[in-house]
Design a protein around this motif. Structure first.
Motif, PDB file in Angstrom:
ATOM      1  N   TYR A 131       4.318 -28.293   8.866  1.00 22.93           N
ATOM      2  CA  TYR A 131       4.842 -29.355   7.953  1.00 22.93           C
ATOM      3  C   TYR A 131       5.313 -30.787   9.066  1.00 22.93           C
ATOM      4  O   TYR A 131       5.173 -31.815   8.781  1.00 22.93           O
ATOM      5  CB  TYR A 131       5.991 -28.958   7.365  1.00 22.93           C
TER       6      TYR A 131
ATOM      7  N   LYS B 148       1.011 -31.108   0.387  1.00 24.62           N
ATOM      8  CA  LYS B 148       0.674 -31.173  -1.138  1.00 24.62           C
ATOM      9  C   LYS B 148       2.031 -31.733  -1.609  1.00 24.62           C
ATOM     10  O   LYS B 148       3.144 -31.249  -1.332  1.00 24.62           O
ATOM     11  CB  LYS B 148       0.266 -30.061  -1.640  1.00 24.62           C
TER      12      LYS B 148
ATOM     13  N   ASN C 216       5.294 -32.001  -3.734  1.00 26.59           N
ATOM     14  CA  ASN C 216       6.020 -31.098  -4.323  1.00 26.59           C
ATOM     15  C   ASN C 216       7.168 -31.729  -5.530  1.00 26.59           C
ATOM     16  O   ASN C 216       8.225 -31.680  -4.983  1.00 26.59           O
ATOM     17  CB  ASN C 216       6.599 -30.121  -3.543  1.00 26.59           C
ATOM     18  N   ARG C 217       6.815 -32.435  -6.443  1.00 27.51           N
ATOM     19  CA  ARG C 217       7.889 -33.017  -7.495  1.00 27.51           C
ATOM     20  C   ARG C 217       8.019 -32.179  -8.617  1.00 27.51           C
ATOM     21  O   ARG C 217       6.918 -31.507  -9.203  1.00 27.51           O
ATOM     22  CB  ARG C 217       7.189 -34.312  -7.766  1.00 27.51           C
ATOM     23  N   LYS C 218       9.370 -31.975  -8.645  1.00 29.19           N
ATOM     24  CA  LYS C 218       9.946 -31.150 -10.100  1.00 29.19           C
ATOM     25  C   LYS C 218      11.006 -31.783 -10.576  1.00 29.19           C
ATOM     26  O   LYS C 218      11.557 -32.537  -9.926  1.00 29.19           O
ATOM     27  CB  LYS C 218      10.006 -29.715  -9.556  1.00 29.19           C
TER      28      LYS C 218
END
Length: 158
Positions: free
Chosen positions: A135, A150, A152-154
């Motif tokens: 990372y 990738k 990582n939207r939430k």
């Protein structure tokens, strides 16, 4: 109209030259509809969270139930074997069953692995990625074959 259509309609209206009062009313109406739909979706998400929690708890209960039943069965089988052995019988026929104690391969019981001679110990190694280092390097812009970041939207639903 779905939520994305509503978002597009709001965007189009904001770019048009209309009476300000009509424009505000129309946009507020569209936003209210969109917000209600998203609120419903968030409620459904809450329902799924509850169902997931229930299923996980149920799985834990069922695993425990299986373990209890397996232990009961094993103890009962040992009782039957001990009783037949005590009677000196090789086979016993009952009304519904034929009971034949058998010798199976002996079980190996390891009390403490650390006390075993080295010849009887197998070291297992697992290979896994150092995700923290990956990372950091990927975030710093380094290109690494076999790995990538990738998004990582939430949405947090409270």
């Amino acid at each position: 109209m779905n939520v994305f259509d509503i978002n597009n309609a709001i965007e189009e209206l904001e770019q048009k030259d209309l009476d300000p009062e009509v424009l505000v009313d129309t946009i507020e109406s569209l936003k209210l509809t969109r917000d209600q739909k998203l609120d419903g979706a968030a409620g459904l998400s809450d329902k799924y969270d509850s169902q997931i929690k229930w299923a996980k708890e149920r799985m834990t209960e069922l695993r425990e139930f299986i373990k209890v039943l397996t232990n009961k069965k094993n103890r009962l089988n040992q009782f039957i074997t001990d009783a037949i052995d005590d009677a000196g019988l090789k086979e016993l026929q009952t009304e519904h069953h034929i009971l034949k104690p058998r010798n199976y391969r002996d079980s190996v019981i390891v009390e403490e692995v650390k006390k075993l001679p080295i010849d009887y110990v197998v070291e297992e190694k697992t290979i896994k990625a150092d995700k923290k280092k990956l990372y950091e390097d990927l975030k710093a812009g380094k290109e690494i074959t076999g790995a990538h970041l990738k998004a990582n939207r939430k949405t947090l639903i409270k």
